[in-house]
Design a protein around this motif. Structure first.
Motif, PDB file in Angstrom:
ATOM      1  N   TYR A   1       0.798  -1.231   0.000  1.00 20.66           N
ATOM      2  CA  TYR A   1       0.000   0.000   0.000  1.00 20.66           C
ATOM      3  C   TYR A   1       0.833   1.285   0.000  1.00 20.66           C
ATOM      4  O   TYR A   1       0.290   2.375   0.073  1.00 20.66           O
ATOM      5  CB  TYR A   1      -0.953  -0.002   1.198  1.00 20.66           C
ATOM      6  CG  TYR A   1      -2.050  -1.027   1.067  1.00 20.66           C
ATOM      7  CD1 TYR A   1      -3.150  -0.788   0.257  1.00 20.66           C
ATOM      8  CD2 TYR A   1      -1.971  -2.252   1.718  1.00 20.66           C
ATOM      9  CE1 TYR A   1      -4.157  -1.735   0.108  1.00 20.66           C
ATOM     10  CE2 TYR A   1      -2.972  -3.207   1.582  1.00 20.66           C
ATOM     11  CZ  TYR A   1      -4.059  -2.941   0.783  1.00 20.66           C
ATOM     12  OH  TYR A   1      -5.051  -3.875   0.630  1.00 20.66           O
ATOM     13  N   GLY A   2       2.154   1.160  -0.051  1.00 18.06           N
ATOM     14  CA  GLY A   2       2.992   2.354  -0.074  1.00 18.06           C
ATOM     15  C   GLY A   2       2.852   3.103  -1.388  1.00 18.06           C
ATOM     16  O   GLY A   2       2.916   2.499  -2.460  1.00 18.06           O
ATOM     17  N   MET A   3       2.645   4.423  -1.311  1.00 17.92           N
ATOM     18  CA  MET A   3       2.515   5.239  -2.534  1.00 17.92           C
ATOM     19  C   MET A   3       2.845   6.690  -2.208  1.00 17.92           C
ATOM     20  O   MET A   3       3.072   7.032  -1.039  1.00 17.92           O
ATOM     21  CB  MET A   3       1.087   5.137  -3.098  1.00 17.92           C
ATOM     22  CG  MET A   3       0.003   5.564  -2.141  1.00 17.92           C
ATOM     23  SD  MET A   3      -1.672   5.247  -2.744  1.00 17.92           S
ATOM     24  CE  MET A   3      -1.850   6.543  -3.960  1.00 17.92           C
TER      25      MET A   3
ATOM     26  N   ASN B   1      -0.250   5.955   2.777  1.00 14.90           N
ATOM     27  CA  ASN B   1      -0.555   4.533   2.864  1.00 14.90           C
ATOM     28  C   ASN B   1      -1.995   4.413   3.359  1.00 14.90           C
ATOM     29  O   ASN B   1      -2.277   4.621   4.541  1.00 14.90           O
ATOM     30  CB  ASN B   1       0.430   3.862   3.828  1.00 14.90           C
ATOM     31  CG  ASN B   1       0.247   2.368   3.928  1.00 14.90           C
ATOM     32  OD1 ASN B   1      -0.864   1.854   3.933  1.00 14.90           O
ATOM     33  ND2 ASN B   1       1.357   1.662   4.037  1.00 14.90           N
ATOM     34  N   ILE B   2      -2.922   4.097   2.445  1.00 12.74           N
ATOM     35  CA  ILE B   2      -4.352   4.079   2.788  1.00 12.74           C
ATOM     36  C   ILE B   2      -4.666   2.987   3.805  1.00 12.74           C
ATOM     37  O   ILE B   2      -5.492   3.180   4.707  1.00 12.74           O
ATOM     38  CB  ILE B   2      -5.214   3.927   1.510  1.00 12.74           C
ATOM     39  CG1 ILE B   2      -5.102   5.205   0.679  1.00 12.74           C
ATOM     40  CG2 ILE B   2      -6.666   3.662   1.846  1.00 12.74           C
ATOM     41  CD1 ILE B   2      -5.867   5.190  -0.611  1.00 12.74           C
ATOM     42  N   TRP B   3      -4.017   1.830   3.690  1.00 14.01           N
ATOM     43  CA  TRP B   3      -4.248   0.740   4.649  1.00 14.01           C
ATOM     44  C   TRP B   3      -3.915   1.198   6.064  1.00 14.01           C
ATOM     45  O   TRP B   3      -4.673   0.975   7.011  1.00 14.01           O
ATOM     46  CB  TRP B   3      -3.405  -0.475   4.260  1.00 14.01           C
ATOM     47  CG  TRP B   3      -3.736  -1.712   5.052  1.00 14.01           C
ATOM     48  CD1 TRP B   3      -3.077  -2.202   6.137  1.00 14.01           C
ATOM     49  CD2 TRP B   3      -4.831  -2.615   4.808  1.00 14.01           C
ATOM     50  NE1 TRP B   3      -3.679  -3.345   6.586  1.00 14.01           N
ATOM     51  CE2 TRP B   3      -4.759  -3.632   5.790  1.00 14.01           C
ATOM     52  CE3 TRP B   3      -5.853  -2.662   3.864  1.00 14.01           C
ATOM     53  CZ2 TRP B   3      -5.669  -4.683   5.849  1.00 14.01           C
ATOM     54  CZ3 TRP B   3      -6.758  -3.708   3.921  1.00 14.01           C
ATOM     55  CH2 TRP B   3      -6.674  -4.698   4.906  1.00 14.01           C
ATOM     56  N   HIS B   4      -2.773   1.860   6.215  1.00 15.62           N
ATOM     57  CA  HIS B   4      -2.355   2.362   7.530  1.00 15.62           C
ATOM     58  C   HIS B   4      -3.335   3.405   8.074  1.00 15.62           C
ATOM     59  O   HIS B   4      -3.601   3.455   9.269  1.00 15.62           O
ATOM     60  CB  HIS B   4      -0.954   2.969   7.443  1.00 15.62           C
ATOM     61  CG  HIS B   4       0.145   1.957   7.536  1.00 15.62           C
ATOM     62  ND1 HIS B   4       1.396   2.254   8.040  1.00 15.62           N
ATOM     63  CD2 HIS B   4       0.184   0.648   7.196  1.00 15.62           C
ATOM     64  CE1 HIS B   4       2.152   1.166   7.998  1.00 15.62           C
ATOM     65  NE2 HIS B   4       1.443   0.187   7.481  1.00 15.62           N
TER      66      HIS B   4
ATOM     67  N   THR C   1       4.258   5.136  10.673  1.00 16.21           N
ATOM     68  CA  THR C   1       5.483   5.388   9.892  1.00 16.21           C
ATOM     69  C   THR C   1       5.243   5.300   8.377  1.00 16.21           C
ATOM     70  O   THR C   1       6.138   5.634   7.601  1.00 16.21           O
ATOM     71  CB  THR C   1       6.601   4.402  10.282  1.00 16.21           C
ATOM     72  OG1 THR C   1       6.114   3.076  10.116  1.00 16.21           O
ATOM     73  CG2 THR C   1       7.037   4.616  11.710  1.00 16.21           C
ATOM     74  N   VAL C   2       4.071   4.804   7.945  1.00 17.28           N
ATOM     75  CA  VAL C   2       3.589   4.880   6.553  1.00 17.28           C
ATOM     76  C   VAL C   2       4.361   3.978   5.579  1.00 17.28           C
ATOM     77  O   VAL C   2       3.758   3.244   4.795  1.00 17.28           O
ATOM     78  CB  VAL C   2       3.584   6.346   6.028  1.00 17.28           C
ATOM     79  CG1 VAL C   2       3.137   6.432   4.585  1.00 17.28           C
ATOM     80  CG2 VAL C   2       2.704   7.219   6.921  1.00 17.28           C
TER      81      VAL C   2
END
Length: 748
Positions: free
Chosen positions: A461-463, A473-476, A545-546
């Motif tokens: 999900y990193g972007m 990171n939308i999941w985070h 921390t993303v």
């Protein structure tokens, strides 16, 4: 180095920073739906903003739209709308643009103050003592009865005192009592800091202590400049607005009525854009300016009579009512975030100066990479005056006073910072374990004060956000929102969410505004970058921390030169429960052993503070009506949503996706009126899409009617996932709109 050479270098550094800001800008805002309101004199535009932005009226700004760039100034800025006067026309409508604003005018004012230092021998002597504190300490240490008494003695006998105040060590408590001690002797004290919040907190503590002693006289303690007033609502008048209310209530009422009228009119303009409304707003701004000038004259009288004045460094450098006055003692709080020339300016305003802060927290922020900017504007006065060199050598400088007992954090949280950041110089007060137990005992993670919520192998999900290039990171974000919700349901009313990245903080702010507006109005819940949160504290803190796959390296904010200080701030805002949301496998793969973030992850692992994805069903106990977590193999709900779609389905499929027949069938049998957009590198003709857009998202998602987001589905399209397979359903028009904006920008 001679003082005059210091001053010349500081001025050059400030000028280089100004040139950089004028050319590139650093504060960037996305503005949308620009409408041309007027062409008289200049081109007046009104823009909507996603978030409230506060830019002083009259400020110079720069607007960029595609390849077009031009300067302008702010006519009005309040709420989610801004009115600008531009030099040239951009046309009648502007879909979206970038607005740049940097307060370089404040740096120019500081350059002027430095010019005055060059001509004033006494000011130069004060600067020399600050930059080279090699004079012997003259305070009688044997007479010291307590921390407060020692600091009173130091500030009486020595021209410069550095106070090292690690988080929770009673810095505000101590400084307030030293200031009050001077007040009782009828000495004049100036309180300064880079932030409004720090000034508010210290002035509040001083006035409360003096009132408790029964020695408060109205007008003696003054909070000068911008403030909300909420901090002082239950106390005697200390703000200029409170004093004005008592001395000239009619003027105060006139100001409030005009401001209310402006707010209402701006709401009308956001819908109607009539020329009459526009002209009325500009007339209102003129009336408000006249009233503010009358208030200004009153404020000058208040300053003249006050014994303790609190203000920001920027206000002090630009206001003759402060910088032309002489004080017996100047206290500079949060000095680690002030530029060295600002600290020097503060020192010139008083016979004695206390420089207080924590050089293990975040340094000042400057944008230019010029060597002089790096030397003088990107590091604090503790480093540049040589005080930190002594600490590195295992000693305390003769003029450095350390507050060494923390009372904020539960020991399970402070055990990391005490050992790794403060090298065992700081310890815990005996009361902190008992005092923080009620927070620790709350859900989620009942009985745990420090938690690493590990997101390893839950997806890629990193972007980066397209407009700002800031990581997200939308999941985070959704996981962290669930943590806030669980904490709130359990009874927590003081909750903070911090992250290194502005895009991620904004995303959480958007989610809170949409899903948690009512709760945020009754509780103290905030989303911010770590930089913005320095100086604050909350019962429960979530540090996100993303960084995650498919990114190939950890961000510089988490691994660079100042990463230790950033992580220290993130941890030490917490009172009772610190929840660290992090992808442990990513960090172990991409962050070196010696880096603070890696040390934190390893420490939390050793202390058995890790909660993995497999435990998600144990701690998620309160599903929010608009955010639901479920097993990704149970497809009834998502298929029900697809079947109920009225207008649109947007399906994101990363490369090499092999979609099951079940999914294909569901998508093919959609109603003829439902438009299917597929974000993918392949054509997916068997789905009969109405539109195909190229995709740069690494994870799958589904948007239904631009209202419902499904994340983690279709599962066969997800990469880097291990059981348990989790899907999440979010009902949020704002989040859907934001995501659509992200892939539209990528398409453009």
């Amino acid at each position: 180095m001679k003082v005059i050479n210091f001053i010349k270098e500081w001025q050059k550094a400030l000028q280089n920073e100004i040139l950089h800001l004028k050319k590139y800008g650093s504060n960037k805002f996305l503005v949308t739906n620009g409408r041309l309101l007027s062409t008289e004199g200049s081109y007046t535009y009104y823009f909507d903003t996603a978030f409230s932005i506060r830019i002083p009226i009259g400020s110079q700004v720069r607007l960029e739209w595609g390849s077009m760039k031009q300067s302008g100034r702010v006519l009005s800025s309040e709420g989610k709308g801004v009115m600008l006067a531009m030099e040239q026309s951009f046309g009648d409508l502007i879909h979206e643009a970038q607005l740049f604003h940097d307060p370089w005018e404040l740096l120019e004012q500081l350059i002027e103050r430095l010019d005055e230092m060059k001509k004033n021998k006494q000011k130069r002597i004060r600067v020399k003592r600050l930059m080279d504190p090699s004079m012997p300490a003259k305070h009688p240490i044997e007479k010291s009865k307590s921390n407060i008494h020692e600091l009173v003695l130091r500030s009486k006998y020595n021209p410069v005192t550095f106070v090292w105040g690690p988080p929770g060590t009673g810095k505000t408590y101590t400084l307030a009592r030293v200031a009050a001690n001077k007040y009782f002797q009828e000495k004049k004290v100036l309180i300064l800091s880079h932030s409004n919040q720090a000034v508010d907190v210290l002035i509040h503590e001083i006035s409360a202590f003096i009132q408790k002693k029964g020695r408060f006289r109205e007008g003696d303690v003054l909070r000068y400049g911008f403030n909300t007033g909420e901090q002082f609502a239950d106390y005697e008048a200390v703000t200029t607005s409170q004093l004005l209310q008592k001395e000239d209530p009619q003027l105060a009422v006139e100001k409030e009525l005009l401001l209310a009228e402006r707010r209402n009119l701006k709401q009308d303009i956001a819908h109607s854009f009539s020329k009459r409304d526009t002209n009325h707003l500009l007339e209102l701004e003129t009336k408000i300016a006249r009233v503010l000038e009358k208030i200004r004259q009153k404020e000058l009288e208040f300053i003249k009579d006050a014994y303790i004045v609190g203000s920001t460094l920027a206000k002090a450098a630009g206001d003759a009512a402060i910088y032309e006055k002489e004080f017996d003692l100047v206290i500079l709080d949060e000095a680690s975030m002030a530029y060295v020339p600002q600290a020097a300016f503060a020192a010139t305003l008083g016979k004695r100066v206390i420089i207080c802060g924590d050089f293990k927290q975040l340094p000042p922020i400057a944008s230019s990479r010029d060597p002089l900017v790096t030397l003088w504007l990107k590091e604090d006065i503790f480093h540049r005056a040589g005080v930190v060199d002594w600490v590195r050598d295992g000693m305390l400088h003769p003029h450095l006073f350390l507050l060494k007992e923390q009372r904020r954090m539960h020991p399970d949280i402070s055990s990391f910072t005490n050992q790794y950041i403060y090298h065992s110089l700081v310890g815990d007060h005996e009361s902190v374990l008992k005092n923080r137990k009620p927070i620790v005992d709350l859900s989620p993670f009942q009985g745990m004060a420090s938690v690493l919520l590990d997101t390893s192998h839950s997806g890629v999900y990193g972007m980066t956000e397209k407009a700002s290039n800031s990581r997200m990171n939308i999941w985070h974000v959704l996981l962290s929102f669930q943590l806030i919700h669980e904490s709130y349901v359990a009874g927590a009313r003081s909750i903070g969410y911090v992250t290194p990245y502005r895009a991620q903080a904004n995303l959480m702010e958007l989610l809170l505004a949409d899903l948690y507006e009512k709760e945020c109005s009754t509780a103290d819940i905030i989303s911010a970058t770590v930089h913005r949160f320095q100086g604050s504290e909350r019962d429960v803190m979530i540090f996100d921390t993303v960084d995650s796959e498919p990114q190939t390296r950890a961000g510089m904010l988490l691994t660079g030169k100042d990463s230790e200080r950033l992580i220290n701030v993130a941890i030490t805002r917490t009172k009772g429960k610190f929840i660290h949301v992090s992808d442990q496998s990513f960090i172990r793969k991409h962050v070196y052993n010696g880096k603070t973030l890696r040390q934190l992850v390893e420490h939390q692992g050793r202390m058995q503070q890790t909660i993995g994805t497999k435990d998600i069903g144990k701690w998620i106990k309160n599903q929010h009506p608009r955010l639901q977590w479920m097993h990704a193999r149970k497809l009834e709900k998502v298929f029900l949503d697809l079947g109920s779609a009225k207008r649109s389905i947007i399906l994101c499929l990363p490369p090499q996706t092999d979609l099951s027949e079940q999914w294909k069938e569901q998508l093919q049998k959609r109603s003829q009126s439902v438009k299917l957009t597929v974000l993918a590198e392949e054509s997916w003709e068997e789905l009969q899409p109405n539109q195909i857009w190229s995709n740069s998202f690494p994870f799958p998602f589904i948007l239904i009617d631009e209202q419902v987001l499904w994340l983690g589905l279709p599962l066969e399209a997800a990469k880097g996932v291990r059981p348990p397979y989790i899907a999440v359903r979010l009902h949020s028009e704002r989040m859907c709109e934001y995501l659509i904006g992200q892939f539209q920008k990528r398409e453009e």
